[in-house]
Design a protein around this motif. Structure first.
Motif, PDB file in Angstrom:
ATOM      1  N   MET A 282       0.692  -1.091   0.021  1.00 14.71           N
ATOM      2  CA  MET A 282      -0.100   0.074   0.045  1.00 14.71           C
ATOM      3  C   MET A 282       0.861   1.250  -0.042  1.00 14.71           C
ATOM      4  SD  MET A 282      -3.054  -1.067   2.722  1.00 14.71           S
ATOM      5  CE  MET A 282      -3.874   0.485   2.510  1.00 14.71           C
ATOM      6  N   PRO A 283       0.274   2.384  -0.383  1.00 12.50           N
ATOM      7  CA  PRO A 283       1.094   3.363  -0.397  1.00 12.50           C
ATOM      8  C   PRO A 283       1.583   4.276   0.964  1.00 12.50           C
ATOM      9  CG  PRO A 283      -1.124   4.278  -1.139  1.00 12.50           C
ATOM     10  CD  PRO A 283      -1.010   2.629  -1.161  1.00 12.50           C
ATOM     11  N   PHE A 284       2.837   4.625   0.989  1.00 12.02           N
ATOM     12  CA  PHE A 284       3.152   5.119   2.501  1.00 12.02           C
ATOM     13  C   PHE A 284       3.693   6.460   2.023  1.00 12.02           C
ATOM     14  CE2 PHE A 284       6.334   6.785   5.511  1.00 12.02           C
ATOM     15  CZ  PHE A 284       5.882   6.226   6.600  1.00 12.02           C
ATOM     16  N   GLN A 285       2.882   7.570   2.457  1.00 14.51           N
ATOM     17  CA  GLN A 285       3.256   9.032   2.193  1.00 14.51           C
ATOM     18  C   GLN A 285       4.505   9.442   2.678  1.00 14.51           C
ATOM     19  OE1 GLN A 285      -0.214  11.728   2.419  1.00 14.51           O
ATOM     20  NE2 GLN A 285       0.885  13.571   1.964  1.00 14.51           N
ATOM     21  N   LEU A 286       5.164  10.199   1.950  1.00 12.13           N
ATOM     22  CA  LEU A 286       6.654  10.702   2.442  1.00 12.13           C
ATOM     23  C   LEU A 286       6.351  12.212   2.703  1.00 12.13           C
ATOM     24  CD1 LEU A 286       9.027   9.095  -0.155  1.00 12.13           C
ATOM     25  CD2 LEU A 286       8.281   8.216   2.426  1.00 12.13           C
ATOM     26  N   THR A 287       7.378  13.015   3.626  1.00 11.44           N
ATOM     27  CA  THR A 287       7.329  14.528   3.830  1.00 11.44           C
ATOM     28  C   THR A 287       7.083  15.311   2.717  1.00 11.44           C
ATOM     29  OG1 THR A 287       9.398  14.339   4.499  1.00 11.44           O
ATOM     30  CG2 THR A 287       7.907  13.974   6.311  1.00 11.44           C
ATOM     31  N   ASN A 288       7.793  14.710   1.598  1.00 10.24           N
ATOM     32  CA  ASN A 288       8.046  15.548   0.497  1.00 10.24           C
ATOM     33  C   ASN A 288       6.736  15.599  -0.687  1.00 10.24           C
ATOM     34  OD1 ASN A 288       8.132  13.420  -0.841  1.00 10.24           O
ATOM     35  ND2 ASN A 288      10.363  13.334  -1.442  1.00 10.24           N
ATOM     36  N   GLY A 289       5.827  14.840  -0.340  1.00  5.75           N
ATOM     37  CA  GLY A 289       4.568  14.718  -1.123  1.00  5.75           C
ATOM     38  C   GLY A 289       4.369  13.496  -1.797  1.00  5.75           C
ATOM     39  N   ASN A 290       5.522  12.903  -1.976  1.00  6.96           N
ATOM     40  CA  ASN A 290       5.728  11.671  -2.823  1.00  6.96           C
ATOM     41  C   ASN A 290       5.323  10.421  -2.048  1.00  6.96           C
ATOM     42  OD1 ASN A 290       6.713  12.783  -5.010  1.00  6.96           O
ATOM     43  ND2 ASN A 290       8.755  12.848  -4.357  1.00  6.96           N
ATOM     44  N   SER A 291       4.974   9.281  -2.612  1.00  8.18           N
ATOM     45  CA  SER A 291       4.540   8.186  -1.833  1.00  8.18           C
ATOM     46  C   SER A 291       5.380   6.871  -2.277  1.00  8.18           C
ATOM     47  CB  SER A 291       3.003   7.714  -1.912  1.00  8.18           C
ATOM     48  OG  SER A 291       2.772   7.507  -3.158  1.00  8.18           O
ATOM     49  N   ILE A 292       5.614   5.909  -1.402  1.00  6.13           N
ATOM     50  CA  ILE A 292       6.094   4.635  -1.923  1.00  6.13           C
ATOM     51  C   ILE A 292       5.190   3.297  -1.450  1.00  6.13           C
ATOM     52  CG2 ILE A 292       8.455   5.583  -1.650  1.00  6.13           C
ATOM     53  CD1 ILE A 292       8.809   4.401   1.159  1.00  6.13           C
ATOM     54  N   GLN A 293       5.450   2.274  -2.186  1.00  4.22           N
ATOM     55  CA  GLN A 293       4.608   1.107  -1.787  1.00  4.22           C
ATOM     56  C   GLN A 293       5.387   0.427  -0.912  1.00  4.22           C
ATOM     57  OE1 GLN A 293       1.502  -0.217  -3.153  1.00  4.22           O
ATOM     58  NE2 GLN A 293       1.510   1.962  -3.878  1.00  4.22           N
ATOM     59  N   VAL A 294       4.787   0.197   0.383  1.00  4.26           N
ATOM     60  CA  VAL A 294       5.165  -0.634   1.472  1.00  4.26           C
ATOM     61  C   VAL A 294       4.575  -1.837   1.758  1.00  4.26           C
ATOM     62  CG1 VAL A 294       6.401   1.591   2.339  1.00  4.26           C
ATOM     63  CG2 VAL A 294       4.275   0.735   3.300  1.00  4.26           C
ATOM     64  N   PRO A 295       4.853  -2.995   2.382  1.00  3.63           N
ATOM     65  CA  PRO A 295       3.967  -3.985   3.022  1.00  3.63           C
ATOM     66  C   PRO A 295       3.356  -3.435   4.113  1.00  3.63           C
ATOM     67  CG  PRO A 295       6.432  -4.362   3.387  1.00  3.63           C
ATOM     68  CD  PRO A 295       6.431  -3.347   2.540  1.00  3.63           C
ATOM     69  N   MET A 296       2.058  -3.341   3.990  1.00  7.44           N
ATOM     70  CA  MET A 296       1.284  -2.763   5.190  1.00  7.44           C
ATOM     71  C   MET A 296       0.325  -3.945   5.841  1.00  7.44           C
ATOM     72  SD  MET A 296       0.661   0.284   6.566  1.00  7.44           S
ATOM     73  CE  MET A 296       0.910   1.641   5.151  1.00  7.44           C
ATOM     74  N   MET A 297       0.471  -4.109   7.069  1.00  6.92           N
ATOM     75  CA  MET A 297      -0.223  -5.142   7.780  1.00  6.92           C
ATOM     76  C   MET A 297      -1.744  -4.608   7.868  1.00  6.92           C
ATOM     77  SD  MET A 297       2.521  -6.507  10.353  1.00  6.92           S
ATOM     78  CE  MET A 297       2.975  -4.881  11.231  1.00  6.92           C
ATOM     79  N   PHE A 298      -2.694  -5.402   8.434  1.00  9.40           N
ATOM     80  CA  PHE A 298      -3.946  -4.900   8.684  1.00  9.40           C
ATOM     81  C   PHE A 298      -4.674  -5.865   9.630  1.00  9.40           C
ATOM     82  CE2 PHE A 298      -8.477  -5.282   8.486  1.00  9.40           C
ATOM     83  CZ  PHE A 298      -9.111  -3.892   8.586  1.00  9.40           C
ATOM     84  N   SER A 299      -5.343  -5.173  10.733  1.00  2.00           N
ATOM     85  CA  SER A 299      -6.029  -6.206  11.726  1.00  2.00           C
ATOM     86  C   SER A 299      -7.331  -5.317  12.197  1.00  2.00           C
ATOM     87  CB  SER A 299      -5.199  -6.544  12.823  1.00  2.00           C
ATOM     88  OG  SER A 299      -6.072  -7.115  13.730  1.00  2.00           O
ATOM     89  N   ASN A 300      -8.359  -5.805  12.469  1.00  3.82           N
ATOM     90  CA  ASN A 300      -9.298  -5.317  13.259  1.00  3.82           C
ATOM     91  C   ASN A 300      -9.930  -6.147  14.228  1.00  3.82           C
ATOM     92  OD1 ASN A 300     -10.802  -7.411  11.876  1.00  3.82           O
ATOM     93  ND2 ASN A 300     -11.980  -6.171  10.576  1.00  3.82           N
ATOM     94  N   LYS A 301      -8.915  -6.728  14.839  1.00  4.92           N
ATOM     95  CA  LYS A 301      -9.279  -7.851  15.759  1.00  4.92           C
ATOM     96  C   LYS A 301      -8.321  -7.552  17.224  1.00  4.92           C
ATOM     97  CE  LYS A 301     -10.571 -11.264  12.751  1.00  4.92           C
ATOM     98  NZ  LYS A 301     -10.253 -12.603  12.240  1.00  4.92           N
TER      99      LYS A 301
END
Length: 405
Positions: A216-235
């Motif tokens: 998923m995209p991770f937004q950098l402070t310069n306004g650009n974004s990079i793709q990073v492995p993003m974990m998810f949980s709702n438990k």
């Protein structure tokens, strides 16, 4: 369901204490009194102030990972050899309002508590002192660090080519091979290294489902974004706090004594502002007012990072400059030589994934002579004389133009 996306991560680890090399399970954990809590709160001030100084000298877009615990322990060992104004400077830098003996006792008590408070969490903390063969060290300095910090004491031939490798191997073993090459060199002016190595490995109380992890995209402070492995949980049952400036979650490890806090600035407040306003009072406000929540959606990036920093500049700004100068007084280490600190260096490592967190740190305090004895090197042509002292008779004399046949 509320969804929290941790896009810019600011993690704070501010436990400062001292523990032991070989972890044993005591039958009864020592009681942690209000006095201990007050001492740790002051040490947390040291950790936060240290972070602020390091942040100020780093470039804006660089990751920072420090261990206040590791730095505190290494400097607390050094403190046992400091006298007069140097002792006061280190006490003030560590934000300690008691004397050295009281600090040692607090460390001893916490040493027996922290590694054993949660059997699901591995906390290994090792201390060592390495000093040059032939260098005169006061037994009182070695004894106090052995009894309060379980410091391994080793005499080492610092002139040997493998001296650096021996110390680095100890650090590597103490950190599960996560910290390598802590010591850059062992030079002619080094007389002692005081080292702390800390290793932490803890499973989440509720793990993330690996099948939910996706790029998923991770937004950098310069306004650009990079793709990073993003974990998810709702438990995950977690601590949650929010106000007009930040959102914070606290994810428990093991049975809940240790927690990972991630602090996200609100969209109208950037990370720099969050860092600049981060104080002990704010930190206590956030964690004391956090609420237990469950079924919130949480996105957290996986990451594996390392970092290193020489702390001289930061520690000098915090009041410890005299220790790095010719005015240093370390007569509690040796009364035969005048000593100073040449470098305080820390290397760190952290890995956060679906299972939990693995982290390590090592801090070295390098001690040298304030002024080296004069060195005379016969590395060019010279004369020689062999004589008898009583009579003054010259037996041989000559010159050496080329010391080979």
């Amino acid at each position: 369901m509320k969804s929290i996306s941790i896009a810019v991560l600011f993690c704070v680890a501010v436990l400062t204490s001292c523990t032991k090399d070989k972890i044993t399970q005591p039958k009864v954990l020592p009681a942690i009194t209000q006095k201990h809590q007050q001492a740790v709160a002051l040490s947390n001030n040291f950790g936060i102030d240290l972070y602020q100084e390091i942040k100020n000298e780093e470039v804006a877009d660089k990751n920072i990972i420090i261990s206040p615990l590791s730095a505190n322990m290494a400097l607390s060992m050094l403190l046992n050899g400091a006298k007069d104004g140097t002792e006061d400077a280190i006490l003030n830098t560590l934000r300690i309002n008691t004397d050295v003996t009281a600090n040692n006792q607090t460390c001893r008590d916490l040493m027996d508590f922290l590694p054993n408070v949660d059997p699901a969490v591995t906390l290994g903390i090792a201390n060592s002192i390495w000093y040059r063969s032939g260098f005169s060290v006061l037994n009182s300095f070695l004894d106090v660090n052995q009894s309060n910090f379980d410091a391994q004491i080793s005499t080492l031939n610092f002139s040997a080519p493998n001296a650096k490798n021996i110390i680095n191997s100890w650090v590597e073993n103490a950190t599960n091979k996560k910290i390598k090459e802590l010591i850059d060199e062992v030079s002619a002016d080094h007389v002692m290294f005081l080292i702390n190595a800390t290793y932490f490995n803890a499973p989440w109380k509720t793990t993330f489902d690996k099948s939910e992890t996706q790029n998923m995209p991770f937004q950098l402070t310069n306004g650009n974004s990079i793709q990073v492995p993003m974990m998810f949980s709702n438990k995950i049952e977690m601590d949650y706090f929010t106000d007009s400036n930040i959102e914070m979650v606290g994810l428990p490890y093991g049975k809940g004594n240790y927690n990972f806090y991630a602090i996200l600035p609100k969209t109208n407040n950037d990370l720099a502002q969050l860092e600049n306003n981060f104080t002990t009072a704010e930190w206590h406000n956030w964690i004391n007012n956090a609420q237990k929540v469950k079924n919130y959606g949480l996105y957290m990036p996986k990451f594996e990072l390392d970092y290193e920093i020489t702390m001289n500049k930061a520690l000098t700004a915090m009041g410890m400059g005299v220790a790095f100068s010719n005015d240093a007084n370390f007569t509690g280490i040796s009364d035969a030589e005048k000593l100073m600190v040449s470098k305080v260096k820390q290397k760190t490592y952290i890995k956060v994934d679906e299972e939990g967190t693995e982290a390590a740190a090592a801090t070295s305090v390098e001690v040298v002579f304030t002024s080296l004895p004069p060195t005379v090197s016969f590395n060019r042509p010279f004369m020689f004389v062999i004589s008898e002292k009583t009579t003054g008779a010259i037996l041989f004399m000559g010159r050496i133009m080329k010391p080979i046949k």
